[in-house]
Structure formats: structure tokens, C-alpha cells
Design a protein around this motif. Structure first.
Motif, short mmCIF file in Angstrom:
data_model
loop_
_atom_site.label_atom_id
_atom_site.label_comp_id
_atom_site.label_asym_id
_atom_site.label_seq_id
_atom_site.Cartn_x
_atom_site.Cartn_y
_atom_site.Cartn_z
N GLY A 101 0.81 -1.22 0.00
CA GLY A 101 0.00 0.00 0.00
C GLY A 101 0.83 1.26 0.00
N ALA A 102 2.01 1.21 -0.57
CA ALA A 102 2.91 2.36 -0.64
C ALA A 102 3.38 2.55 -2.08
CB ALA A 102 4.10 2.14 0.28
N GLY A 103 3.58 3.79 -2.48
CA GLY A 103 4.01 4.04 -3.84
C GLY A 103 2.94 3.72 -4.86
N LEU A 104 1.68 3.91 -4.46
CA LEU A 104 0.56 3.49 -5.32
C LEU A 104 0.43 4.34 -6.58
CD1 LEU A 104 -2.14 2.55 -2.68
CD2 LEU A 104 -0.61 1.05 -3.97
N ALA A 108 0.46 2.46 -9.99
CA ALA A 108 -0.71 2.54 -10.87
C ALA A 108 -0.31 3.01 -12.26
CB ALA A 108 -1.76 3.48 -10.27
N THR A 109 0.60 3.96 -12.33
CA THR A 109 1.05 4.46 -13.62
C THR A 109 1.78 3.36 -14.39
OG1 THR A 109 1.24 6.70 -12.74
CG2 THR A 109 2.42 6.23 -14.79
N GLY A 110 2.76 2.74 -13.73
CA GLY A 110 3.51 1.66 -14.38
C GLY A 110 2.63 0.48 -14.74
N GLY A 111 1.72 0.12 -13.84
CA GLY A 111 0.81 -1.00 -14.10
C GLY A 111 -0.15 -0.70 -15.24
N ALA A 112 -0.65 0.54 -15.30
CA ALA A 112 -1.56 0.90 -16.38
C ALA A 112 -0.83 0.89 -17.73
CB ALA A 112 -2.18 2.27 -16.12
N VAL A 113 0.41 1.35 -17.74
CA VAL A 113 1.20 1.30 -18.99
C VAL A 113 1.44 -0.15 -19.39
CG1 VAL A 113 3.49 1.78 -19.98
CG2 VAL A 113 2.28 3.56 -18.71
N MET A 114 1.80 -1.01 -18.41
CA MET A 114 2.02 -2.42 -18.71
C MET A 114 0.75 -3.05 -19.27
SD MET A 114 3.16 -5.56 -16.18
CE MET A 114 4.80 -4.96 -15.87
N MET A 115 -0.39 -2.77 -18.65
CA MET A 115 -1.66 -3.34 -19.12
C MET A 115 -2.01 -2.82 -20.51
SD MET A 115 -2.73 -5.53 -16.94
CE MET A 115 -1.05 -5.97 -16.57
N ALA A 116 -1.73 -1.54 -20.77
CA ALA A 116 -2.01 -0.99 -22.10
C ALA A 116 -1.15 -1.67 -23.17
CB ALA A 116 -1.76 0.53 -22.12
N LEU A 155 -7.30 2.42 -7.04
CA LEU A 155 -6.57 2.15 -5.80
C LEU A 155 -5.59 3.28 -5.47
CD1 LEU A 155 -5.93 -1.66 -6.22
CD2 LEU A 155 -7.50 -0.56 -4.60
N ALA A 156 -4.95 3.83 -6.49
CA ALA A 156 -4.01 4.93 -6.26
C ALA A 156 -4.72 6.21 -5.85
CB ALA A 156 -3.18 5.17 -7.52
N ALA A 157 -5.98 6.34 -6.23
CA ALA A 157 -6.75 7.55 -5.92
C ALA A 157 -7.44 7.47 -4.56
CB ALA A 157 -7.78 7.79 -7.02
N THR A 158 -7.31 6.34 -3.87
CA THR A 158 -7.99 6.11 -2.60
C THR A 158 -6.96 5.97 -1.50
OG1 THR A 158 -9.67 4.90 -3.83
CG2 THR A 158 -9.65 4.62 -1.45
N VAL A 174 10.14 10.77 -0.10
CA VAL A 174 8.76 10.77 -0.59
C VAL A 174 8.13 12.15 -0.37
CG1 VAL A 174 6.48 9.70 -0.36
CG2 VAL A 174 8.55 8.29 -0.24
N LYS A 175 8.44 12.78 0.77
CA LYS A 175 7.95 14.14 1.02
C LYS A 175 8.45 15.11 -0.04
CE LYS A 175 7.26 14.08 6.01
NZ LYS A 175 7.71 14.64 7.29
N ALA A 176 9.70 14.93 -0.45
CA ALA A 176 10.30 15.81 -1.45
C ALA A 176 9.82 15.49 -2.87
CB ALA A 176 11.82 15.73 -1.39
N ASN A 177 9.31 14.26 -3.08
CA ASN A 177 8.87 13.80 -4.39
C ASN A 177 7.48 13.17 -4.27
OD1 ASN A 177 11.47 14.16 -6.05
ND2 ASN A 177 12.14 13.00 -4.27
N PRO A 178 6.41 13.97 -4.23
CA PRO A 178 5.08 13.44 -4.00
C PRO A 178 4.62 12.40 -5.04
CG PRO A 178 5.07 15.83 -3.86
CD PRO A 178 6.43 15.42 -4.33
N TRP A 179 5.25 12.36 -6.19
CA TRP A 179 4.88 11.38 -7.21
C TRP A 179 5.22 9.95 -6.76
CZ3 TRP A 179 8.87 8.50 -9.28
CH2 TRP A 179 10.16 9.01 -9.11
N LEU A 180 6.06 9.83 -5.69
CA LEU A 180 6.40 8.52 -5.15
C LEU A 180 5.33 7.95 -4.22
CD1 LEU A 180 10.19 9.04 -4.39
CD2 LEU A 180 9.19 7.63 -6.20
#
Length: 181
Positions: A101-104, A108-116, A155-158, A174-180
């Protein structure tokens, strides 16, 4: 009704608990795919074809792509070291992120690209293969790859419960890089 504490300390009900179970289940799907392809557990991958035994996790699937406008691209990258490494790293990292439940966001971005990319390799809009055989596609647009990608985004949005998100989000990097997150 279940009541648990969300990462922000608030109490929450069955919806977030259900999403936590879904998150761990989907993460387990990615981790199982990694384990089977890496070690050849005998389900989709025989022991002799395991990645750690010198096999290629992308060769069998991508070399057999015979539909869609990208078939030559997928066949060309089938079995290359970098495609194997990216695929296996993605399966493992996405699976771990979901289970913990970390780095979602990045998962989600990597998983969505893989699924696409996997959707494009199977190319559900095709009625026939390049050899003229019926593809047996059940839906020209929405298949399990699209559903998995949408689940990952949801899941990433929740805010996750039953996770290490509070600890992860408190890390300085992670604080310095919110995309993580």
C-alpha cells in the motif's frame, strides 16, 4: 460493519476495507506472475523456461503476437534482455507496492502502462489474426487488461488502509517527491 483507521487516523467502514483486500489481491496477481516466470513454478512457466534458469519471460508471448498494428514491434522485442528486465521489474515492483500500500501512484502508472501494452499485443479489436483465423476476442475494447488498469488507478486515488502508507509518505525522499506516494 468493519471499522478501521485510515492513514490519516480517521475511522472508516467496509468500502476502504474492501479496497484494501482488492489491493492486496491484485498485488498478489502481479507477484505470482513474477514468481512463476522467475522460478518456473510449473503453472504458466515450466522450470526449464524460468527467467533465473536462462529463459525469457517475454519471448513466448511476444513472439506469438499475430494481430494488430504493432505485431512487428512486439515480435522484434520478444526475448530481448531489456524487455525481460523491464517486464519482470515491473511485475515485482507493482506487486510489492500494491501489497504494502505504498508508492501506489507510480505503481498505478507503471501498471496501467504495462496493461495498455499487453492489451495492444493482444489487440482485442481484431476479428482475425494475420493468418486469417478468428481471434475469438470477446469484446473489442474492454478486456481484463483495461479492468486491471482502471482498478490500479482507483486504488491509487484512494487512501489505503492496512498499509505502510503513513510510514512511506513520511520518508524525506517521498515528502520531497510526491509522485512517489
Amino acid at each position: 460493519m468493519f471499522a478501521v483507521h485510515a492513514p490519516d487516523g480517521t475511522r472508516t467502514g467496509t468500502g476502504p476495507v474492501t479496497l484494501a483486500v482488492l489491493r492486496v489481491a491484485i498485488g498478489s496477481v502481479f507477484l505470482w506472475a513474477f514468481a512463476d516466470k522467475a522460478f518456473g513454478l510449473g503453472y504458466a512457466t515450466r522450470p526449464g523456461n524460468a527467467w533465473f534458469s536462462g529463459g525469457s519471460p517475454t519471448k513466448g508471448f511476444l513472439s506469438g503476437v499475430d494481430v494488430g498494428p504493432f505485431q512487428s514491434v512486439f515480435r522484434a522485442i520478444a526475448g530481448t534482455w531489456w524487455a525481460d528486465a523491464l517486464f519482470m521489474t515491473g511485475l515485482f515492483a507493482i506487486g510489492v507496492a500494491l501489497v504494502l500500500g505504498a508508492g501506489l501512484r507510480i505503481a498505478a502508472t507503471g501498471g496501467a502502462v504495462m496493461m495498455a501494452l499487453m492489451w495492444a499485443a493482444e489487440w482485442p479489436p481484431a476479428l482475425h489474426t494475420s493468418g486469417g483465423e478468428a481471434t475469438m476476442s470477446t469484446n473489442p475494447l474492454i478486456d481484463y487488461h483495461v479492468v486491471y488498469a482502471l482498478v490500479l488507478v482507483a486504488l491509487a486515488a484512494t487512501p489505503p488502509v492496512w498499509s505502510v502508507a503513513r510510514w512511506w509518505n513520511g520518508l524525506p525522499v517521498v515528502k520531497a517527491n510526491p509522485w512517489l506516494r
